[in-house]
Design an enzyme around this catalytic site. Structure first.
Site, PDB file in Angstrom:
ATOM      1  N   ILE A 241     187.945  91.274 -48.195  1.00 29.85           N
ATOM      2  CA  ILE A 241     187.605  92.222 -49.249  1.00 29.85           C
ATOM      3  C   ILE A 241     186.452  93.150 -48.819  1.00 29.85           C
ATOM      4  CG2 ILE A 241     185.864  90.815 -50.452  1.00 29.85           C
ATOM      5  CD1 ILE A 241     187.260  91.560 -53.087  1.00 29.85           C
TER       6      ILE A 241
ATOM      7  N   ASN B 250     182.781  80.157 -39.822  1.00 31.50           N
ATOM      8  CA  ASN B 250     181.374  79.863 -40.104  1.00 31.50           C
ATOM      9  C   ASN B 250     181.266  78.535 -40.841  1.00 31.50           C
ATOM     10  OD1 ASN B 250     180.600  82.410 -39.042  1.00 31.50           O
ATOM     11  ND2 ASN B 250     181.082  83.393 -40.991  1.00 31.50           N
TER      12      ASN B 250
ATOM     13  N   VAL C 244     182.030  81.086 -48.521  1.00 32.87           N
ATOM     14  CA  VAL C 244     183.134  80.519 -49.309  1.00 32.87           C
ATOM     15  C   VAL C 244     183.471  79.158 -48.705  1.00 32.87           C
ATOM     16  CG1 VAL C 244     185.512  80.778 -50.097  1.00 32.87           C
ATOM     17  CG2 VAL C 244     184.045  82.809 -49.890  1.00 32.87           C
TER      18      VAL C 244
ATOM     19  N   HIS D 119     188.232  78.905 -43.504  1.00 32.67           N
ATOM     20  CA  HIS D 119     188.938  80.137 -43.173  1.00 32.67           C
ATOM     21  C   HIS D 119     188.473  80.622 -41.819  1.00 32.67           C
ATOM     22  CE1 HIS D 119     185.265  81.057 -45.411  1.00 32.67           C
ATOM     23  NE2 HIS D 119     185.170  82.150 -44.666  1.00 32.67           N
TER      24      HIS D 119
HETATM   25  P1  5GP Z   1     182.284  83.390 -44.860  1.00 29.70           P
HETATM   26  O1  5GP Z   1     181.021  84.129 -45.206  1.00 29.70           O
HETATM   27  O2  5GP Z   1     182.440  82.179 -45.751  1.00 29.70           O
HETATM   28  O3  5GP Z   1     182.444  83.076 -43.415  1.00 29.70           O
HETATM   29  O4  5GP Z   1     183.462  84.379 -45.182  1.00 29.70           O
HETATM   30  C1  5GP Z   1     183.914  84.634 -46.478  1.00 29.70           C
HETATM   31  C2  5GP Z   1     184.640  85.946 -46.441  1.00 29.70           C
HETATM   32  O5  5GP Z   1     185.457  86.039 -47.580  1.00 29.70           O
HETATM   33  C3  5GP Z   1     183.698  87.153 -46.468  1.00 29.70           C
HETATM   34  O6  5GP Z   1     183.926  87.955 -45.315  1.00 29.70           O
HETATM   35  C4  5GP Z   1     184.045  87.858 -47.768  1.00 29.70           C
HETATM   36  O7  5GP Z   1     184.004  89.257 -47.657  1.00 29.70           O
HETATM   37  C5  5GP Z   1     185.448  87.350 -48.050  1.00 29.70           C
HETATM   38  N1  5GP Z   1     185.815  87.255 -49.454  1.00 29.70           N
HETATM   39  C6  5GP Z   1     185.067  86.722 -50.462  1.00 29.70           C
HETATM   40  N2  5GP Z   1     185.748  86.771 -51.625  1.00 29.70           N
HETATM   41  C7  5GP Z   1     186.946  87.337 -51.334  1.00 29.70           C
HETATM   42  C8  5GP Z   1     188.093  87.659 -52.134  1.00 29.70           C
HETATM   43  O8  5GP Z   1     188.141  87.415 -53.347  1.00 29.70           O
HETATM   44  N3  5GP Z   1     189.143  88.228 -51.501  1.00 29.70           N
HETATM   45  C9  5GP Z   1     189.130  88.508 -50.141  1.00 29.70           C
HETATM   46  N4  5GP Z   1     190.227  89.080 -49.611  1.00 29.70           N
HETATM   47  N5  5GP Z   1     188.066  88.212 -49.371  1.00 29.70           N
HETATM   48  C10 5GP Z   1     186.987  87.636 -49.968  1.00 29.70           C
END
Ligand code: 5GP
Ligand code: ZN
Length: 132
Positions: free
Chosen positions: A49, A105, A114, A118
Site C-alpha cells: 500500500i 523483517n 504487521v 510476509h
Molecule cells: P513490515 O513493516 O511489517 O515489514 O511490512 C508491512 C508492510 O505492509 C508495509 O510495507 C506496509 O506498507 C504494508 N501494508 C500495511 N497495511 C497494508 C494494507 O492494508 N494493504 C497493503 N497492500 N499493504 C499494507
C-alpha cells in the site's frame, strides 16, 4: 463460557489459528479488498500500500504465522513456494534481469510493523547494503 476458540478461529486448511485483528488475515479472508497478483492454496501476493520501490509486492502465507521467527523445518515447502512465486513475479514485473531484493523483517528493531509473516519483493531500482 467464552473461550479462546470464540475469538480465534482456525483458518481452513491452516495449522495455526487466524487472528481476527490481523490486517493480513483479513485481506486473505477477503474481509478487506485487495487485488492479488497471485492467490493460491497457501499464499497470496499483493502490491504494498506504501511502495518503497517501483515494484513492491508483499507475498504472504494464508496461514497466520507471526514472523519468520515462528517458522520450522515443516514450513520448508511453504518457503520454497514463496521464493518460486517471488522469482516468477520478478520476471513478470520485468525486474528479474537487473536484480531485486526479497526481505522479511522480524520484530521491532527488524522493522516489522504487521505481525503476519510476509516477504517484500522489491525491485526497479538499486538498493544499498547494509540497509538503514
Ligand atoms: P513490515 O513493516 O511489517 O515489514 O511490512 C508491512 C508492510 O505492509 C508495509 O510495507 C506496509 O506498507 C504494508 N501494508 C500495511 N497495511 C497494508 C494494507 O492494508 N494493504 C497493503 N497492500 N499493504 C499494507
Ligand atoms: Zn494474520
Amino acid at each position: 463460557m467464552a473461550g479462546l476458540a470464540s475469538i480465534i478461529e482456525p483458518m481452513s486448511g491452516g495449522r495455526r489459528p487466524r487472528d481476527p485483528e490481523c490486517v493480513f488475515c483479513r485481506i486473505v479472508a477477503s474481509e478487506l479488498p485487495s487485488s492479488p497478483l497471485r492467490d493460491d492454496d497457501c499464499l497470496i501476493a499483493i502490491r504494498d500500500i506504501a511502495p518503497g520501490a517501483p515494484t513492491h509486492i508483499l507475498i504472504l502465507p494464508r496461514e497466520h504465522i507471526p514472523s519468520a521467527a515462528d517458522l520450522t523445518e515443516g514450513d520448508g515447502p511453504l518457503l520454497g513456494r514463496v521464493f518460486e512465486v517471488a522469482a516468477g513475479l520478478a520476471r513478470s514485473e520485468g525486474i528479474a534481469e537487473r536484480g531485486y531484493r526479497v526481505v522479511t523483517n522480524v520484530g521491532t528493531w527488524g522493522g516489522q510493523t504487521v505481525d503476519h509473516l510476509h516477504f517484500h519483493l522489491m525491485g526497479g531500482r538499486s538498493f544499498s547494503w547494509p540497509p538503514g
